[in-house]
Write a protein that holds these residues in place. Sequence first.
Motif, short mmCIF file in Angstrom:
data_model
loop_
_atom_site.label_atom_id
_atom_site.label_comp_id
_atom_site.label_asym_id
_atom_site.label_seq_id
_atom_site.Cartn_x
_atom_site.Cartn_y
_atom_site.Cartn_z
N ALA A 89 0.72 -1.24 -0.04
CA ALA A 89 -0.10 -0.10 -0.04
C ALA A 89 0.92 1.28 0.09
O ALA A 89 0.64 2.12 -0.70
CB ALA A 89 -0.85 -0.17 1.29
N ARG A 135 2.56 1.66 -3.56
CA ARG A 135 1.13 2.35 -4.38
C ARG A 135 1.09 3.98 -3.95
O ARG A 135 0.72 4.47 -4.97
CB ARG A 135 -0.01 1.42 -4.39
CG ARG A 135 0.06 -0.01 -4.72
CD ARG A 135 -1.03 -0.58 -4.69
NE ARG A 135 -2.11 0.14 -5.47
CZ ARG A 135 -3.12 -0.43 -5.96
NH1 ARG A 135 -3.46 -1.85 -5.94
NH2 ARG A 135 -4.10 0.03 -6.62
N GLY A 136 1.22 4.18 -3.14
CA GLY A 136 1.13 5.75 -2.63
C GLY A 136 2.31 6.48 -3.13
O GLY A 136 2.13 7.24 -3.58
N GLU A 170 -5.84 11.59 -4.44
CA GLU A 170 -7.04 10.69 -3.81
C GLU A 170 -6.58 9.28 -3.73
O GLU A 170 -6.78 8.70 -2.66
CB GLU A 170 -8.32 10.61 -4.60
CG GLU A 170 -9.08 11.89 -4.94
CD GLU A 170 -9.38 12.48 -3.40
OE1 GLU A 170 -9.86 11.47 -2.75
OE2 GLU A 170 -9.39 13.46 -3.20
N ALA A 171 -5.82 8.77 -4.69
CA ALA A 171 -5.20 7.45 -4.72
C ALA A 171 -4.36 7.41 -3.39
O ALA A 171 -4.10 6.46 -2.54
CB ALA A 171 -4.53 7.05 -5.90
N LYS A 207 -4.12 9.44 -0.79
CA LYS A 207 -4.99 9.09 0.69
C LYS A 207 -5.53 8.00 0.94
O LYS A 207 -5.33 7.49 2.07
CB LYS A 207 -6.18 10.31 0.51
CG LYS A 207 -5.51 11.85 0.36
CD LYS A 207 -7.17 12.64 0.51
CE LYS A 207 -6.61 14.17 0.18
NZ LYS A 207 -7.89 15.01 0.16
N ARG A 208 -6.05 7.31 -0.06
CA ARG A 208 -6.52 5.86 0.00
C ARG A 208 -5.37 4.95 0.51
O ARG A 208 -5.47 4.08 1.22
CB ARG A 208 -7.18 5.26 -1.18
CG ARG A 208 -8.51 5.70 -1.50
CD ARG A 208 -9.21 5.08 -2.43
NE ARG A 208 -8.39 5.07 -3.58
CZ ARG A 208 -8.40 5.73 -4.64
NH1 ARG A 208 -9.29 6.81 -4.71
NH2 ARG A 208 -7.77 5.42 -6.00
N CYS A 209 -4.22 5.18 -0.05
CA CYS A 209 -3.11 4.18 0.19
C CYS A 209 -2.51 4.55 1.51
O CYS A 209 -2.02 3.62 2.33
CB CYS A 209 -1.96 4.52 -0.78
SG CYS A 209 -2.44 3.69 -2.60
N VAL A 238 -4.14 5.82 4.14
CA VAL A 238 -5.32 5.18 5.16
C VAL A 238 -4.90 3.40 5.21
O VAL A 238 -4.85 3.16 6.34
CB VAL A 238 -6.55 5.67 4.78
CG1 VAL A 238 -7.70 4.76 5.33
CG2 VAL A 238 -6.85 6.90 4.82
N ALA A 239 -4.74 3.05 4.24
CA ALA A 239 -4.69 1.52 4.05
C ALA A 239 -3.33 1.14 4.64
O ALA A 239 -3.55 0.11 5.58
CB ALA A 239 -4.69 1.21 2.71
#
Length: 87
Positions: free
Chosen positions: A54, A57-58, A68-69, A71-73, A75-76
């Motif tokens: 993760a 990927r961030g 946006e991606a 932030k999701r990465c 958080v994951a």
Amino acid sequence: MIIFLVSLGVLFAGTMAAYLIVRFNNDSWRTAEQPGLPLGLLASTVLILGASVALQRGVNAIRKNNLEALKRCLVATLVLGLGFLVG
């Protein structure tokens, strides 16, 4: 930083050498009566590898300016890292 990485590498190499020496000097490494590895070890390994994926990927997302991606990465990564610490 270089000294830290070298010392960590030497520690890893020494640990692996000690493991191999003990392993190959014993006829029976583990008998049937002895318990196997705990399942928590597998779970911890999966969690920390997932956090690593993760986070990578961030890094790729930020190189593409995809916030946006990113932030999701992040958080994951946080969730998986906390799961690793709790487990």
